[in-house]
Scaffold this active site. Structure first.
Site, PDB file in Angstrom:
ATOM      1  CG  HIS A  96     -13.835   5.574   1.007  1.00 20.99           C
ATOM      2  ND1 HIS A  96     -15.089   5.237   1.457  1.00 20.99           N
ATOM      3  CD2 HIS A  96     -13.670   4.915  -0.177  1.00 20.99           C
ATOM      4  CE1 HIS A  96     -15.664   4.411   0.598  1.00 20.99           C
ATOM      5  NE2 HIS A  96     -14.819   4.207  -0.413  1.00 20.99           N
ATOM      6  CB  CYS A  97      -9.750   1.569   2.650  1.00 22.48           C
ATOM      7  SG  CYS A  97      -8.593   0.348   1.976  1.00 22.48           S
ATOM      8  N   PRO A  98     -10.815   1.913  -0.736  1.00 18.98           N
ATOM      9  CG  PRO A  98      -9.788   2.441  -2.763  1.00 18.98           C
ATOM     10  CD  PRO A  98      -9.851   2.849  -1.334  1.00 18.98           C
TER      11      PRO A  98
END
Length: 473
Positions: free
Chosen positions: A194-196
């Site tokens: 998960h890439c913010p």
């Protein structure tokens, strides 16, 4: 009427008669139009949707907006303050190449952030119950007591044993390489991380766009940083270093931002280049799923054994369609099975449906009455009090008026096609009991298939008594 008879007719107005059938209990003016809802409106995961479900993002998008601001501000300052000088002093191709890189970076960023990363649909309640039932049957567990389903299954992929984990949130066995994202609360196929910074998960459907984003951003960052330093050096040769900084203060800000970000961006691009060449994901590399430290026979079953083939599969292979159909319409609920006669709720029925079925047992099951059910203590016949039928065991007969019982049995007893033409006779027109019962085969068949072994004389007397009361009412 006035002479000619045309006066009142001119004032008449014709009203249109509605041919649409409506229930007698509800007025046609009170009908509410049912608006069809789309699936993204009731999506169970923690996601945001825009443009009627076309754009899908995670709920936490603050860092994504920071990414946009950094790229837009840095690139804007470069095109506004550095490119005019560099296009004159060096070559006009510099702003052209910078513009191409900028639009490519923005396109891949938005494509990564706004798309479905490969979310797996959750199991419906029926599918989840069926899966648990299959697990119980396969493991031979008894019905008594609750046992949670096993957490893993094992499958063989290219000679390597791969475990499939059960997700208690989505109620499914996750496919190989899938994982549940705790931030988005979704199971994602070929989950990478998960890439913010992009405001979304990176999975099977958007990984190639994520890789092209960080790779092109690395080129853009290096490009801007290199030509900003070139701009400052050329100006310092003409008017000195301090005067060059005073003439172009935006170049200082661009150089600082690019200097501190280029290392992480270039390093991230190199790391994902390694992952693509070996056909791994970030999740698998961090966990060491295919590390040699786990054993000599442990290897990556998804690798094609060739760097070029692995890169082509990851970057040039077909994009699988979305599995959640977020813009599709919600289908109306299908009719659920009725409640069984023993009073237990059937599989798939809701509590409200079970209560409704229990409240109207005769309507939901429509049992055929036999002679045993109608043979009560005392005189049998239609005029005797009838027991109220429930879902459980028959209850003793209750005292109620004969007229109410006869009217109730008229509605409850299932009439067959041969009853359609039957007409009741008045007491004066009714023949004597022997003529009706013994001489008329049709009347005999109409009574004997309902009452069976009941007394014929008692039946006629009670029927006539009931008809007299009904006619008096």
């Amino acid at each position: 009427m006035p002479p000619g008879g045309g006066g009142p007719m001119k004032d008449c107005e014709y009203s249109q008669i509605s041919t649409h059938s409506s229930s007698p209990m509800e007025s046609p003016h009170k009908k509410k139009k049912i608006v069809a809802r789309r699936k993204w409106e009731v999506f169970p995961g923690r996601n945001k949707f825009f443009c009627n479900g076309r754009i899908m993002m995670a709920q936490q998008t603050g860092v994504f907006y920071l990414t946009l601001i950094l790229i837009l501000v840095t690139s804007g300052l470069f095109f506004a303050f550095d490119c005019p000088y560099l296009a004159v002093e060096i070559t006009p191709a510099i702003p052209v190449v910078g513009g191409i890189l900028f639009f490519f970076v923005m396109g891949t960023l938005l494509r990564t952030s706004f798309s479905d990363p490969g979310v797996l649909p959750r199991a419906t309640p029926d599918e989840a119950a069926d899966l648990e039932r299959q697990i119980d049957i396969a493991n031979g567990t008894s019905s008594g007591g609750y046992r949670p389903p096993p957490r893993t299954k094992e499958v063989i992929i290219n000679g390597q044993t791969v475990k499939l984990k059960y997700c208690f949130t989505c109620k499914i066995f996750r496919p190989p390489r899938a994982s549940h994202c705790s931030l988005c609360d979704n199971c994602v196929e070929r989950f990478d991380h998960h890439c913010p910074w992009v405001g979304n998960c990176v999975g099977k459907r958007n990984y190639r766009f994520f890789y092209m984003f960080i790779l092109s951003l690395s080129f853009l960052t290096v490009f801007i940083f290199a030509f900003v330093i070139t701009h400052v050096i050329l100006r310092s040769q003409q008017a000195g270093f301090l005067n060059a900084l005073k003439d172009s203060p935006a170049s200082v800000l661009e150089a600082v931002v690019c200097f501190f970000s280029v290392w992480s961006i270039v390093g991230l691009s190199g790391f994902h280049t390694y992952l693509i060449s070996s056909n791994q994901t970030t999740n698998e590399d961090i966990k060491g799923s295919w590390s040699n430290k786990r054993g000599k026979e442990n290897y990556n079953p998804y690798s094609y054994g060739n760097i070029f083939t692995n890169c082509c599969v990851a970057l040039c292979g077909p994009i699988s369609p979305s599995l959640i159909d977020r813009r599709g319409y919600i289908q109306p609920d299908t009719p659920q099975p009725a409640t069984p006669s023993n009073g237990m709720a059937a599989y798939g029925t809701t509590p409200s449906q079970s209560d409704m079925a229990a409240a109207t047992p005769l309507l939901q099951s429509e049992p055929s009455l036999t002679s045993d059910e109608l043979h009560l203590s005392g005189k049998p016949g239609l005029g005797t009090p009838c027991a109220s039928l429930t879902l459980g065991q028959p209850t003793p007969p209750s005292s109620m008026p004969n007229l109410a019982i006869e009217a109730g049995l008229t509605d409850i007893l299932p009439l067959k096609e041969e009853h359609v033409g039957h007409q009741f006779l008045t007491p004066e027109e009714a023949p004597s009991p022997p003529q009706l019962l013994a001489g008329s085969p049709l009347a005999h068949s109409r009574t004997m298939h309902v009452l069976g072994l009941a007394s014929q004389d008692s039946l006629h007397e009670d029927s006539v008594r009931g008809l007299v009361k009904l006619s008096s009412v």
